[in-house]
Design a protein around this motif. Structure first.
Motif, PDB file in Angstrom:
ATOM      1  N   ALA A 261       0.853  -1.195   0.000  1.00  0.00           N
ATOM      2  CA  ALA A 261       0.000   0.000   0.000  1.00  0.00           C
ATOM      3  C   ALA A 261       0.883   1.237   0.000  1.00  0.00           C
ATOM      4  O   ALA A 261       1.951   1.258   0.626  1.00  0.00           O
ATOM      5  CB  ALA A 261      -0.925   0.013   1.215  1.00  0.00           C
ATOM      6  N   TYR A 262       0.420   2.269  -0.729  1.00  0.00           N
ATOM      7  CA  TYR A 262       1.160   3.527  -0.813  1.00  0.00           C
ATOM      8  C   TYR A 262       0.134   4.643  -0.895  1.00  0.00           C
ATOM      9  O   TYR A 262      -0.635   4.729  -1.852  1.00  0.00           O
ATOM     10  CB  TYR A 262       2.055   3.528  -2.056  1.00  0.00           C
ATOM     11  N   THR A 263       0.089   5.468   0.144  1.00  0.00           N
ATOM     12  CA  THR A 263      -0.939   6.499   0.232  1.00  0.00           C
ATOM     13  C   THR A 263      -0.297   7.868   0.401  1.00  0.00           C
ATOM     14  O   THR A 263       0.579   8.052   1.251  1.00  0.00           O
ATOM     15  CB  THR A 263      -1.885   6.237   1.420  1.00  0.00           C
ATOM     16  N   LEU A 264      -0.749   8.819  -0.422  1.00  0.00           N
ATOM     17  CA  LEU A 264      -0.280  10.197  -0.339  1.00  0.00           C
ATOM     18  C   LEU A 264      -1.431  11.105   0.064  1.00  0.00           C
ATOM     19  O   LEU A 264      -2.520  11.016  -0.498  1.00  0.00           O
ATOM     20  CB  LEU A 264       0.246  10.664  -1.702  1.00  0.00           C
ATOM     21  N   THR A 265      -1.187  11.973   1.032  1.00  0.00           N
ATOM     22  CA  THR A 265      -2.153  13.018   1.373  1.00  0.00           C
ATOM     23  C   THR A 265      -1.392  14.343   1.430  1.00  0.00           C
ATOM     24  O   THR A 265      -0.157  14.364   1.541  1.00  0.00           O
ATOM     25  CB  THR A 265      -2.832  12.755   2.722  1.00  0.00           C
ATOM     26  N   HIS A 266      -2.106  15.459   1.335  1.00  0.00           N
ATOM     27  CA  HIS A 266      -1.442  16.754   1.423  1.00  0.00           C
ATOM     28  C   HIS A 266      -2.337  17.755   2.133  1.00  0.00           C
ATOM     29  O   HIS A 266      -3.571  17.691   2.053  1.00  0.00           O
ATOM     30  CB  HIS A 266      -1.032  17.271   0.037  1.00  0.00           C
ATOM     31  N   GLU A 267      -1.682  18.682   2.840  1.00  0.00           N
ATOM     32  CA  GLU A 267      -2.398  19.676   3.637  1.00  0.00           C
ATOM     33  C   GLU A 267      -2.924  20.821   2.772  1.00  0.00           C
ATOM     34  O   GLU A 267      -4.006  21.342   3.021  1.00  0.00           O
ATOM     35  CB  GLU A 267      -1.481  20.241   4.724  1.00  0.00           C
ATOM     36  N   ARG A 268      -2.148  21.227   1.790  1.00  0.00           N
ATOM     37  CA  ARG A 268      -2.530  22.368   0.964  1.00  0.00           C
ATOM     38  C   ARG A 268      -3.213  21.882  -0.312  1.00  0.00           C
ATOM     39  O   ARG A 268      -2.905  20.802  -0.832  1.00  0.00           O
ATOM     40  CB  ARG A 268      -1.300  23.213   0.611  1.00  0.00           C
ATOM     41  N   GLN A 269      -4.105  22.699  -0.835  1.00  0.00           N
ATOM     42  CA  GLN A 269      -4.828  22.371  -2.052  1.00  0.00           C
ATOM     43  C   GLN A 269      -4.188  23.058  -3.260  1.00  0.00           C
ATOM     44  O   GLN A 269      -3.687  24.186  -3.154  1.00  0.00           O
ATOM     45  CB  GLN A 269      -6.296  22.786  -1.927  1.00  0.00           C
ATOM     46  N   ILE A 270      -4.231  22.380  -4.386  1.00  0.00           N
ATOM     47  CA  ILE A 270      -3.593  22.900  -5.593  1.00  0.00           C
ATOM     48  C   ILE A 270      -4.195  24.241  -6.001  1.00  0.00           C
ATOM     49  O   ILE A 270      -3.477  25.184  -6.367  1.00  0.00           O
ATOM     50  CB  ILE A 270      -3.712  21.875  -6.736  1.00  0.00           C
ATOM     51  N   PHE A 271      -5.515  24.345  -5.931  1.00  0.00           N
ATOM     52  CA  PHE A 271      -6.178  25.570  -6.403  1.00  0.00           C
ATOM     53  C   PHE A 271      -5.831  26.787  -5.544  1.00  0.00           C
ATOM     54  O   PHE A 271      -6.029  27.939  -5.958  1.00  0.00           O
ATOM     55  CB  PHE A 271      -7.698  25.385  -6.443  1.00  0.00           C
ATOM     56  N   ALA A 272      -5.285  26.546  -4.338  1.00  0.00           N
ATOM     57  CA  ALA A 272      -4.939  27.650  -3.444  1.00  0.00           C
ATOM     58  C   ALA A 272      -3.519  28.160  -3.671  1.00  0.00           C
ATOM     59  O   ALA A 272      -3.107  29.144  -3.050  1.00  0.00           O
ATOM     60  CB  ALA A 272      -5.102  27.207  -1.990  1.00  0.00           C
ATOM     61  N   LEU A 273      -2.756  27.519  -4.549  1.00  0.00           N
ATOM     62  CA  LEU A 273      -1.370  27.896  -4.768  1.00  0.00           C
ATOM     63  C   LEU A 273      -1.269  29.127  -5.667  1.00  0.00           C
ATOM     64  O   LEU A 273      -2.054  29.300  -6.599  1.00  0.00           O
ATOM     65  CB  LEU A 273      -0.596  26.745  -5.424  1.00  0.00           C
ATOM     66  N   HIS A 274      -0.245  29.937  -5.386  1.00  0.00           N
ATOM     67  CA  HIS A 274       0.109  31.001  -6.319  1.00  0.00           C
ATOM     68  C   HIS A 274       0.593  30.353  -7.614  1.00  0.00           C
ATOM     69  O   HIS A 274       1.211  29.286  -7.601  1.00  0.00           O
ATOM     70  CB  HIS A 274       1.223  31.865  -5.716  1.00  0.00           C
ATOM     71  N   GLU A 275       0.326  30.998  -8.727  1.00  0.00           N
ATOM     72  CA  GLU A 275       0.657  30.407 -10.031  1.00  0.00           C
ATOM     73  C   GLU A 275       2.123  30.021 -10.137  1.00  0.00           C
ATOM     74  O   GLU A 275       2.460  29.009 -10.751  1.00  0.00           O
ATOM     75  CB  GLU A 275       0.297  31.392 -11.150  1.00  0.00           C
ATOM     76  N   ARG A 276       3.026  30.785  -9.523  1.00  0.00           N
ATOM     77  CA  ARG A 276       4.455  30.488  -9.622  1.00  0.00           C
ATOM     78  C   ARG A 276       4.854  29.257  -8.812  1.00  0.00           C
ATOM     79  O   ARG A 276       5.947  28.716  -9.003  1.00  0.00           O
ATOM     80  CB  ARG A 276       5.267  31.708  -9.176  1.00  0.00           C
ATOM     81  N   LEU A 277       3.993  28.821  -7.900  1.00  0.00           N
ATOM     82  CA  LEU A 277       4.288  27.607  -7.125  1.00  0.00           C
ATOM     83  C   LEU A 277       3.716  26.349  -7.756  1.00  0.00           C
ATOM     84  O   LEU A 277       4.056  25.246  -7.343  1.00  0.00           O
ATOM     85  CB  LEU A 277       3.733  27.752  -5.699  1.00  0.00           C
ATOM     86  N   VAL A 278       2.844  26.518  -8.748  1.00  0.00           N
ATOM     87  CA  VAL A 278       2.215  25.350  -9.366  1.00  0.00           C
ATOM     88  C   VAL A 278       3.259  24.441 -10.003  1.00  0.00           C
ATOM     89  O   VAL A 278       3.200  23.214  -9.865  1.00  0.00           O
ATOM     90  CB  VAL A 278       1.165  25.786 -10.412  1.00  0.00           C
ATOM     91  N   ALA A 279       4.234  25.024 -10.694  1.00  0.00           N
ATOM     92  CA  ALA A 279       5.265  24.219 -11.358  1.00  0.00           C
ATOM     93  C   ALA A 279       6.071  23.413 -10.343  1.00  0.00           C
ATOM     94  O   ALA A 279       6.331  22.217 -10.536  1.00  0.00           O
ATOM     95  CB  ALA A 279       6.186  25.107 -12.182  1.00  0.00           C
ATOM     96  N   VAL A 280       6.474  24.051  -9.247  1.00  0.00           N
ATOM     97  CA  VAL A 280       7.245  23.350  -8.222  1.00  0.00           C
ATOM     98  C   VAL A 280       6.421  22.190  -7.640  1.00  0.00           C
ATOM     99  O   VAL A 280       6.902  21.063  -7.516  1.00  0.00           O
ATOM    100  CB  VAL A 280       7.669  24.321  -7.101  1.00  0.00           C
ATOM    101  N   ALA A 281       5.163  22.468  -7.304  1.00  0.00           N
ATOM    102  CA  ALA A 281       4.303  21.434  -6.736  1.00  0.00           C
ATOM    103  C   ALA A 281       4.080  20.296  -7.726  1.00  0.00           C
ATOM    104  O   ALA A 281       4.048  19.117  -7.344  1.00  0.00           O
ATOM    105  CB  ALA A 281       2.963  22.044  -6.331  1.00  0.00           C
ATOM    106  N   PHE A 282       3.942  20.622  -8.996  1.00  0.00           N
ATOM    107  CA  PHE A 282       3.719  19.612 -10.029  1.00  0.00           C
ATOM    108  C   PHE A 282       4.902  18.643 -10.117  1.00  0.00           C
ATOM    109  O   PHE A 282       4.730  17.419 -10.096  1.00  0.00           O
ATOM    110  CB  PHE A 282       3.493  20.298 -11.377  1.00  0.00           C
TER     111      PHE A 282
END
Length: 306
Positions: free
Chosen positions: A212-233
Motif C-alpha cells: 500500500a502507498y498512500t499520499l495526502t497533502h495539507e494544501r490544495q492545488i487551487f490555493a497555490l500562487h501560479e508560480r508555485l504550481v510548477a514546483v508542486a507539479f
C-alpha cells in the motif's frame, strides 16, 4: 562564472580562507573563475571538505559533485562522518528466530549495525548516531527477518533476511513506523509545497513487497500562487503522486507518460538567477535540466524541457 552550493548538512563556507556565510538546503552562490573553497559542517560529527575549483576544468571528486548548469556550476558536497576510534555501545539484543541471532549497534570509526548468526554476519553503516535503537523479528512461511529501528531526528529502518547468508533487504528513512506481525508501515512528512504525508506498507513474505502507498497533502492545488504550481507539479511526480489533478483535459490521457518523459530526477530546485523565474531546475544524478509549464485556466497544458 557562478558557483552555486547545495548542502544537505548546513555548513560554514570559506572562500580563499575568508568566511563568507552559511550554506544549506537553499541555493547559495558566488561569482568566481578559480577559488579555494572550504565547507565546514556546523555539526561537529562531520568532516570538513575542501575543493580547489577551476571553472575551466570543473572535475567532480569523491567529496563534491559538480553539475554544469549551462551558465554556472552547482557544487553538492558529500559529507562523511568524522572518524572516532573509541568504541561505544549503542544497543544490542539476541533474538530467537529458531536459532539465536545477535544484533549490535555501535560507534567506532563511524556508526555500524552488526547482525550475526553462528554461520554468518553482516555489517551495515548508519548515516547518523541513533538516540535509541529497537530490534524486532518477524517471519512468514519459513522466511525469517530481523528489523532494526534506529531513531534520531529521523528514523532509519533496516531489515535483514536471516538465512544461511544474511542479506539486507529493506532500508527506509522515515518519521514514524508501526510493525504488526509481518507488515511494516512507515510514515513520512515531506517539506514540499503541498506538505505531503506519505504512508507505505511493506509485507515481509517470500520477498519484501510494497502492499500500500498512500499520499495526502495539507494544501490544495487551487490555493497555490501560479508560480508555485510548477514546483508542486514536479514534486508530485518525484514522489510518484497523481498529477492528473494538475492537468488540462488535453494532457490528462498522457499523465502516465510524463514521468517517463522527464526521467528519474532526485530534486526539484528553484532556477539559478540567470534563468527565467518561471522555470524549475530538476537535479539528476549527473546533470541538471530546466523545465517549464504552460498553464491554461490554472491547469498544465504543456510540459517543456529547455
Amino acid at each position: 562564472m557562478y558557483c552555486y552550493f547545495l548542502c544537505d548538512v548546513p555548513c560554514a563556507v570559506k572562500l580563499d580562507g575568508v568566511y563568507i556565510g552559511v550554506a544549506s538546503y537553499n541555493l547559495s552562490f558566488i561569482e568566481r573563475e578559480k577559488c579555494f573553497l572550504e565547507f565546514i559542517p556546523l555539526d561537529e560529527g562531520f568532516e570538513k571538505i575542501c575543493l580547489l575549483f577551476n571553472s575551466q576544468r570543473p572535475i567532480s571528486t569523491k567529496n563534491v559533485r559538480i553539475i554544469d548548469l549551462s551558465g554556472g556550476f552547482l557544487l553538492v558536497p558529500k559529507f562523511f562522518r568524522r572518524s572516532d576510534g573509541e568504541f561505544k555501545m549503542i544497543g544490542k539484543k539476541t533474538l530467537d528466530l529458531s536459532f539465536p541471532v545477535n544484533v549490535t549497534c555501535f560507534s567506532q570509526n563511524g556508526v555500524k549495525l552488526c547482525v550475526a548468526t553462528s554461520d554468518d554476519f553482516f555489517i551495515e553503516s548508519l548515516p547518523f548516531t541513533p538516540k535509541e535503537v529497537h530490534f524486532d523479528a518477524c517471519s512468514y512461511n519459513g522466511n525469517r527477518y530481523l528489523v532494526a529501528i534506529c531513531i534520531h531526528d529521523k528514523t532509519e529502518i533496516l531489515a535483514f533476511k536471516i538465512d544461511e547468508k544474511i542479506s539486507l533487504v529493506f532500508k527506509n528513512l522515515c518519521d514514524g513506523y508501526s510493525l504488526d506481525k509481518n507488515v511494516l508501515t512507515t510514515y513520512e512528512r515531506r517539506c514540499d509545497v503541498l506538505r505531503h504525508s506519505v504512508c507505505s506498507s511493506w509485507a515481509f513474505e517470500d520477498e519484501v513487497r510494497l502492499t500500500a502507498y498512500t499520499l495526502t497533502h495539507e494544501r490544495q492545488i487551487f490555493a497555490l500562487h501560479e508560480r508555485l504550481v510548477a514546483v508542486a507539479f514536479f514534486e508530485e511526480l518525484l514522489i510518484d503522486g497523481d498529477v492528473s489533478t494538475f492537468l488540462a483535459p488535453n494532457l490528462k490521457p498522457r499523465a502516465s507518460q510524463i514521468k517517463e518523459f522527464l526521467g528519474s530526477y532526485e530534486r526539484v530546485l528553484p532556477p539559478p538567477h540567470f534563468m527565467d523565474d518561471d522555470t524549475v531546475m530538476l537535479l539528476y544524478n549527473d546533470k541538471a535540466e530546466y523545465a517549464k509549464l504552460t498553464l491554461s485556466g490554472g491547469l498544465v497544458s504543456n510540459v517543456i524541457i529547455i
